[in-house]
Design a protein around this motif. Structure first.
Motif, PDB file in Angstrom:
ATOM      1  N   PRO A 346      50.750  33.041  47.913  1.00  0.00           N
ATOM      2  CA  PRO A 346      49.821  34.049  48.459  1.00  0.00           C
ATOM      3  C   PRO A 346      50.544  35.180  49.189  1.00  0.00           C
ATOM      4  O   PRO A 346      50.358  35.394  50.392  1.00  0.00           O
ATOM      5  N   GLY A 347      51.360  35.935  48.451  1.00  0.00           N
ATOM      6  CA  GLY A 347      52.103  37.024  49.078  1.00  0.00           C
ATOM      7  C   GLY A 347      51.278  38.267  49.291  1.00  0.00           C
ATOM      8  O   GLY A 347      51.536  39.049  50.216  1.00  0.00           O
ATOM      9  N   ASP A 348      50.259  38.507  48.433  1.00  0.00           N
ATOM     10  CA  ASP A 348      49.437  39.698  48.600  1.00  0.00           C
ATOM     11  C   ASP A 348      48.766  39.725  49.964  1.00  0.00           C
ATOM     12  O   ASP A 348      48.635  40.781  50.584  1.00  0.00           O
ATOM     13  N   THR A 349      48.327  38.562  50.424  1.00  0.00           N
ATOM     14  CA  THR A 349      47.669  38.501  51.728  1.00  0.00           C
ATOM     15  C   THR A 349      48.629  38.912  52.839  1.00  0.00           C
ATOM     16  O   THR A 349      48.286  39.698  53.727  1.00  0.00           O
ATOM     17  N   THR A 350      49.854  38.381  52.776  1.00  0.00           N
ATOM     18  CA  THR A 350      50.840  38.701  53.812  1.00  0.00           C
ATOM     19  C   THR A 350      51.212  40.172  53.796  1.00  0.00           C
ATOM     20  O   THR A 350      51.146  40.860  54.831  1.00  0.00           O
ATOM     21  N   PHE A 351      51.603  40.670  52.642  1.00  0.00           N
ATOM     22  CA  PHE A 351      52.021  42.064  52.567  1.00  0.00           C
ATOM     23  C   PHE A 351      50.856  43.013  52.827  1.00  0.00           C
ATOM     24  O   PHE A 351      51.031  44.084  53.419  1.00  0.00           O
ATOM     25  N   GLY A 352      49.655  42.644  52.403  1.00  0.00           N
ATOM     26  CA  GLY A 352      48.490  43.481  52.684  1.00  0.00           C
ATOM     27  C   GLY A 352      48.180  43.540  54.167  1.00  0.00           C
ATOM     28  O   GLY A 352      47.853  44.610  54.703  1.00  0.00           O
ATOM     29  N   ALA A 353      48.269  42.376  54.854  1.00  0.00           N
ATOM     30  CA  ALA A 353      48.002  42.364  56.294  1.00  0.00           C
ATOM     31  C   ALA A 353      49.032  43.198  57.052  1.00  0.00           C
ATOM     32  O   ALA A 353      48.689  43.942  57.986  1.00  0.00           O
ATOM     33  N   VAL A 354      50.314  43.094  56.652  1.00  0.00           N
ATOM     34  CA  VAL A 354      51.356  43.875  57.314  1.00  0.00           C
ATOM     35  C   VAL A 354      51.135  45.368  57.080  1.00  0.00           C
ATOM     36  O   VAL A 354      51.243  46.182  58.012  1.00  0.00           O
ATOM     37  N   ALA A 355      50.815  45.755  55.853  1.00  0.00           N
ATOM     38  CA  ALA A 355      50.591  47.170  55.559  1.00  0.00           C
ATOM     39  C   ALA A 355      49.400  47.718  56.331  1.00  0.00           C
ATOM     40  O   ALA A 355      49.444  48.840  56.866  1.00  0.00           O
ATOM     41  N   PHE A 356      48.305  46.956  56.385  1.00  0.00           N
ATOM     42  CA  PHE A 356      47.133  47.403  57.134  1.00  0.00           C
ATOM     43  C   PHE A 356      47.446  47.537  58.619  1.00  0.00           C
ATOM     44  O   PHE A 356      47.060  48.527  59.262  1.00  0.00           O
ATOM     45  N   LEU A 357      48.154  46.552  59.180  1.00  0.00           N
ATOM     46  CA  LEU A 357      48.502  46.600  60.595  1.00  0.00           C
ATOM     47  C   LEU A 357      49.397  47.799  60.899  1.00  0.00           C
ATOM     48  O   LEU A 357      49.211  48.490  61.908  1.00  0.00           O
ATOM     49  N   GLN A 358      50.358  48.071  60.038  1.00  0.00           N
ATOM     50  CA  GLN A 358      51.248  49.197  60.274  1.00  0.00           C
ATOM     51  C   GLN A 358      50.495  50.523  60.229  1.00  0.00           C
ATOM     52  O   GLN A 358      50.715  51.396  61.073  1.00  0.00           O
ATOM     53  N   GLY A 359      49.610  50.691  59.264  1.00  0.00           N
ATOM     54  CA  GLY A 359      48.819  51.916  59.214  1.00  0.00           C
ATOM     55  C   GLY A 359      47.948  52.081  60.447  1.00  0.00           C
ATOM     56  O   GLY A 359      47.828  53.189  60.992  1.00  0.00           O
ATOM     57  N   LEU A 360      47.334  50.988  60.901  1.00  0.00           N
ATOM     58  CA  LEU A 360      46.495  51.052  62.094  1.00  0.00           C
ATOM     59  C   LEU A 360      47.318  51.417  63.327  1.00  0.00           C
ATOM     60  O   LEU A 360      46.895  52.244  64.156  1.00  0.00           O
TER      61      LEU A 360
END
Length: 779
Positions: A346-360
């Protein structure tokens, strides 16, 4: 009380030369092949000509001329080709820069602290992203997908013992044990980062500044660079190193443990393992909260020389995280009949959460920076105070580029046909696919800047002909001078380039995140039912982006190695690298080491001890980045010593780069205070210099500091003084200009005379380095 001998008003003077980017030799700086090291070591030292080694004993030989000394610090930033490995940590350095780019703000301590907190959290997300990328490569692509697929494992015999088919169900072929063994790769990366941070602290940043009482800066508006503890961030770096090391270990533990826990939660799974998996997940979440709390709890201690360490955090937090990692490895390695590796982890979840957090984080950081800038607007500040958020966005983009590049290239290497394994997470493919449109936007911007530069060149052609109206005209010579002047102005367009690049990256990154989460397919697959043009564009962007991201990563590493082996290439990127490593590690402990935490105390100790021992005059002469070190060292001096120092800067980026990008520390108020606090200051610059520029102080201070732009070249054609064609010097060889010697003589004559009395009470001794400003021990 202690007393010292003071020389008379016409006694010995000292000129302390500080070189700039790329470094040089003491022989070149002093103009003499015979030099001797006065103080220092092989890393950084002060040199004199051999004949000047005992100048203090012969003051009569130096009436009317200074004793030249050269501070050589090039070994702090340049070296052999292995230094290029630091470029792999470029995202960490860039996010650390964002910490120092905050706008000027007085009286808003909470907002300033919030700004620093947001940048530290962005830095923490980059550590998680880097370790997650290593987990993606080692755990998902190699151990889970390739080793679990017979066709892929057959092409890579070194994975044979992990393959259930090739090893006939060997002990290591169980999915959990494969993951546990592959976890050694990201674990080794985390350990390497910890080791480099700890080792470079001892080698570069462990030098104690001179201990002294803090001066009030809230009332005078002086920069924080004058605070006693600014160049000694041991406590914060140690805390952040512990937190980021723990974050890396917990990321590995989560990657290993989550795969096993997902299998154990299936209906009919073993209840004991399911319970253990849930307990492990709770423990990992609790440890992650502790890591975030450590990062958020405190920032830098600058108002005093803080030598304390938070031992319970520095030692216990990494040990607890390591223990959880060991438990996760044991838990995942337990035998589970029927468990097979299929699909992706489940890498999409990890990388997606990191990308969303960084943008925020970047968006909130931009709001905070805007509020700070609006409190004390600075018209010269880059991007109206939004330079920090923009640079933080670029740091996150660089992290995504590097993680995606490594994953894509490893996936292509493991599965050359592209059919046997699923490959990296879909989000990484989407992020690679937005690179071509980003490059199109940047190329259009470069075209616009090139057009403006060409128009400016046409204007400069007339200006050059006017300035050299008495010389026979040479169209080729005129074009070269005008082109050099026009190209030098591109430095001032840097904020526009960063603004467009970061805004475009944020928008395209958001689009990639939405596309990956809503379709769960690669761009080419998601567009297969769309119009033929859209489908072709998606396929082209996906293929081109994959190759561009890999090519960019390879060029990045090779260019970095060449930069450390080739002096000319090193000078090309040296200014950007030296700006990045000038600042202490305040947001990320794994950033490249801060050379100024060694260089600034060196200069401060040298100036303070020389003026105290002799009472003589001192000209601090800095070129390029050396002028920034000189200014930082002058701010660290006691007021009485600072008043005996004259400052001569040339080719200086103090205002043009540092004043615009770091307004809180080198803004107009800070530079004006420096002019008021040193005895005198003169600055030399050329219109052909792409790095140095005027200081631009307001009112009468401006002409008092900035000399009119020097002529470059010194002669348009052949003259009796220049019988051969004079070169266009640009950023180099300021000392060859007659104006340099003229301004140095002016500074020496303007320096205040020493106190007439031959024996005067000396300044009180500095407190012991182990004491704070109140005299109490800080250990």
């Amino acid at each position: 009380m202690r007393t010292v001998e003071r020389v008379s008003a016409d006694g010995t003077a000292l000129e302390l030369l500080v070189h700039g980017v790329g470094g040089t030799t003491p022989e070149e700086m002093l103009g003499d092949p015979r030099t001797v090291r006065i103080t220092g070591d092989d890393t950084a030292a002060v040199f004199r000509r051999t004949e000047d080694a005992d100048a203090e004993a012969r003051p009569e030989d130096y009436q009317g001329k200074p004793v030249p000394e050269a501070y050589v610090w090039c070994n702090l930033t340049s070296g052999n080709g292995t230094r290029a490995l630091w470029l792999l940590l470029l995202p960490f350095m860039v996010v650390n820069l964002a910490h120092w780019m905050r706008p000027t703000a007085r009286g808003r301590k909470r907002t300033v602290r919030l700004y620093g907190l947001l940048v530290r959290l962005a830095g923490l997300s980059l550590t998680v992203l880097l370790v997650a990328a290593a987990c993606e490569v080692a755990l998902d692509l190699a151990a889970w997908q390739c080793a679990g697929t017979p066709a892929c494992a057959e092409r890579h015999s070194w994975l044979g013992f992990l393959s259930p088919d090739m090893s006939d169900g060997g002990w290591w072929s169980r999915p959990g044990r494969r993951l546990a063994l592959a976890a050694l790769v990201p674990l080794a990366l985390t350990g390497l980062l910890w080791y480099l941070s700890h080792r470079t602290w001892s080698a570069y940043e462990s030098q104690l500044p001179m201990s002294r009482t803090a001066e009030p800066d809230q009332e005078t508006g002086r920069t924080a660079l004058g605070r006693p503890g600014f160049w000694y961030g041991r406590r914060l770096v140690a805390r952040l190193r512990a937190a980021h090391t723990s974050a890396g270990l917990l990321t590995v533990a989560a990657a290993v443990g989550s795969a096993a826990a997902r299998f154990d939660r299936r209906p009919g799974g073993p209840a004991v393992l399911d319970t253990l998996g849930r307990l492990l997940s709770v423990a990992l979440v609790a440890a992650a909260v502790g890591v975030v709390w450590v990062v958020c709890r405190r920032g830098r201690s600058e108002k005093r020389l803080d030598q304390e360490l938070d031992e319970h955090v520095v030692r216990r937090l990494p040990l607890a995280s390591l223990l959880l990692l060991v438990l996760a490895l044991v838990y995942a390695g337990w035998d589970r009949p029927g468990w097979e590796s299929t699909g992706r982890l489940p890498g999409d979840t990890t990388f997606g959460a990191v990308a969303f957090l960084q943008g925020l984080l970047v968006i909130v950081l931009a709001v905070v920076a805007h509020l700070l800038h609006r409190t004390h607007p600075d018209p010269r500040a880059a991007m109206r105070g939004l330079g920090g958020p923009a640079v933080a966005m670029l740091a996150c983009a660089l992290g995504g580029l590097m993680s995606g590049g490594v994953s894509q290239r490893v996936a292509d290497w493991l599965d050359g046909t592209g059919t046997s394994i699923d490959g990296p997470p879909v989000l990484l493919t989407w992020q690679a696919s937005v690179i071509p449109p980003l490059l199109v936007v940047l190329l259009l911007l470069c075209g616009g800047l090139g057009w403006r530069t060409w128009l400016l060149r046409r204007t400069e052609l007339g200006a050059v002909e006017t300035e050299y109206d008495e010389e026979p005209k040479d169209p080729g010579r005129t074009r070269r001078i005008a082109s050099t002047r026009a190209l030098a102005t591109l430095t001032d367009r840097g904020p526009l380039f960063v603004a467009v690049g970061s805004a475009t990256t944020l928008l395209l990154g958001a689009g990639a995140l939405v596309g990956a989460l809503t379709t769960d397919e690669t761009p080419g697959e998601a567009a297969r039912h769309a119009h033929a043009f859209v489908q072709g564009a998606a396929d082209t962007a996906q293929a081109l982006g994959s190759w561009l991201i890999g090519l960019g990563f390879i060029l990045f590493v090779t260019w970095g190695r060449r930069a450390y082996k080739d002096p000319s290439a090193r000078r090309t990127i040296g200014i950007l690298w030296d700006v990045g490593t000038f600042w202490p590690r305040a947001a990320h402990p794994f950033a490249p080491p801060c050379y100024a935490e060694r260089a600034v105390p060196d200069l401060t100790w040298r100036m303070a001890t020389w003026t105290r021992a002799t009472g003589g005059r001192l000209v601090l002469s800095g070129h390029s980045q050396g002028s920034v070190l000189a200014a930082a060292a002058a701010w660290q001096l006691a007021p009485s010593v600072r008043k005996r120092v004259a400052l001569l800067t040339y080719g200086s980026p103090l205002e043009r780069l540092y004043g615009r990008w770091f307004p809180a520390h080198f803004g107009p108020t800070a530079l004006s205070s420096l002019h008021d606090e040193v005895d005198c200051w003169r600055n030399l610059h050329r219109r052909t210099d792409p790095i140095g520029g005027p200081v631009r102080l307001s009112g009468d201070c401006g002409p008092a500091v900035d000399r009119e732009a020097l002529a470059d070249p010194l002669a348009y054609g052949r003259t009796p003084e220049h019988p051969l064609p004079a070169p266009i010097l640009g950023h180099s060889d300021y000392q060859a200009d007659p104006a340099f010697a003229e301004e140095r003589e002016r500074l020496l004559s303007r320096l205040r005379s020493a106190v007439p009395a031959q024996r005067l009470m000396a300044e009180p001794p500095d407190p012991d380095p182990g004491q704070d400003s109140s005299g109490r021990s800080s250990a």
